[in-house]
Motif scaffolding. Structure first.
Motif, short mmCIF file in Angstrom:
data_model
loop_
_atom_site.label_atom_id
_atom_site.label_comp_id
_atom_site.label_asym_id
_atom_site.label_seq_id
_atom_site.Cartn_x
_atom_site.Cartn_y
_atom_site.Cartn_z
N PRO A 45 0.83 -1.21 0.00
CA PRO A 45 0.00 0.00 0.00
C PRO A 45 0.86 1.26 0.00
N GLU A 46 0.26 2.34 -0.44
CA GLU A 46 0.98 3.60 -0.38
C GLU A 46 1.23 3.95 1.08
N ASN A 47 2.09 4.92 1.29
CA ASN A 47 2.43 5.38 2.64
C ASN A 47 3.15 4.32 3.46
N ALA A 48 3.97 3.50 2.83
CA ALA A 48 4.76 2.50 3.53
C ALA A 48 5.93 3.18 4.25
N VAL A 49 6.44 2.51 5.26
CA VAL A 49 7.64 2.98 5.93
C VAL A 49 8.82 2.29 5.25
N VAL A 50 9.70 3.10 4.67
CA VAL A 50 10.86 2.58 3.93
C VAL A 50 12.12 3.02 4.65
N THR A 51 12.95 2.06 5.04
CA THR A 51 14.24 2.39 5.63
C THR A 51 15.27 2.42 4.51
N LEU A 52 15.87 3.57 4.33
CA LEU A 52 16.90 3.73 3.31
C LEU A 52 18.25 3.68 4.02
N ARG A 53 18.94 2.56 3.84
CA ARG A 53 20.25 2.35 4.47
C ARG A 53 21.33 2.71 3.46
N TYR A 54 22.30 3.51 3.88
CA TYR A 54 23.34 3.94 2.95
C TYR A 54 24.70 4.00 3.63
N GLY A 55 25.70 3.62 2.85
CA GLY A 55 27.05 3.59 3.37
C GLY A 55 27.87 4.77 2.90
N PRO A 56 29.06 4.90 3.44
CA PRO A 56 29.95 6.00 3.03
C PRO A 56 30.53 5.75 1.65
N TYR A 57 30.93 6.84 1.00
CA TYR A 57 31.61 6.73 -0.28
C TYR A 57 32.53 7.92 -0.45
N SER A 58 33.46 7.80 -1.37
CA SER A 58 34.40 8.87 -1.66
C SER A 58 33.92 9.62 -2.89
N ALA A 59 33.86 10.94 -2.79
CA ALA A 59 33.41 11.77 -3.91
C ALA A 59 34.53 12.68 -4.36
N VAL A 60 34.88 12.58 -5.63
CA VAL A 60 35.87 13.46 -6.27
C VAL A 60 37.15 13.56 -5.44
N GLY A 61 37.63 12.44 -4.98
CA GLY A 61 38.89 12.41 -4.25
C GLY A 61 38.79 12.87 -2.80
N VAL A 119 36.30 9.43 2.57
CA VAL A 119 35.14 8.54 2.59
C VAL A 119 34.23 8.97 3.73
N GLU A 120 33.01 9.37 3.40
CA GLU A 120 32.05 9.82 4.40
C GLU A 120 30.63 9.43 3.97
N HIS A 121 29.72 9.50 4.92
CA HIS A 121 28.30 9.33 4.61
C HIS A 121 27.81 10.65 4.01
N ARG A 122 27.29 10.60 2.81
CA ARG A 122 26.76 11.78 2.13
C ARG A 122 25.40 11.44 1.55
#
Length: 93
Positions: free
Chosen positions: A2-18, A21-24
């Motif tokens: 159904p619409e209005n679900a609870v979604v957990t978005l899990r994300y890890g750190p990465y390196s951006a443009v040199g 490495v951080e969570h962004r």
């Protein structure tokens, strides 16, 4: 799902443009916009796995990808991974 679900978005750190490495969240903006547009409640959760994005619905991982494969910024409308993630959440049980 159904619409209005609870979604957990899990994300890890990465390196951006040199940079270090951080969570962004810059690359998550389109994904967040697409899920919010469908009315889902999104919970952001930092994890330690580098470059990983996972969407969890009802304690089940329904989608995962490399965070660097997501488009930087934007509304997610033109990013095929955002649409794939959107469909995975809608198809979740």
């Amino acid at each position: 799902m159904p619409e209005n679900a609870v979604v957990t978005l899990r994300y890890g750190p990465y390196s951006a443009v040199g940079l270090s490495v951080e969570h962004r969240t810059y690359r998550l903006q389109g994904l967040l916009a697409v899920l919010a547009k469908d009315g889902h409640k999104i919970i952001l959760q930092e994890i330690e796995d580098w470059n990983l994005v996972e969407l969890v619905v009802n304690e089940e991982t329904v989608f995962q990808c490399d965070i660097q494969d997501l488009e930087f910024g934007g509304d997610g409308q033109l990013d095929p991974l955002c649409e794939e993630a959107r469909i995975a959440v809608l198809d979740a049980f």
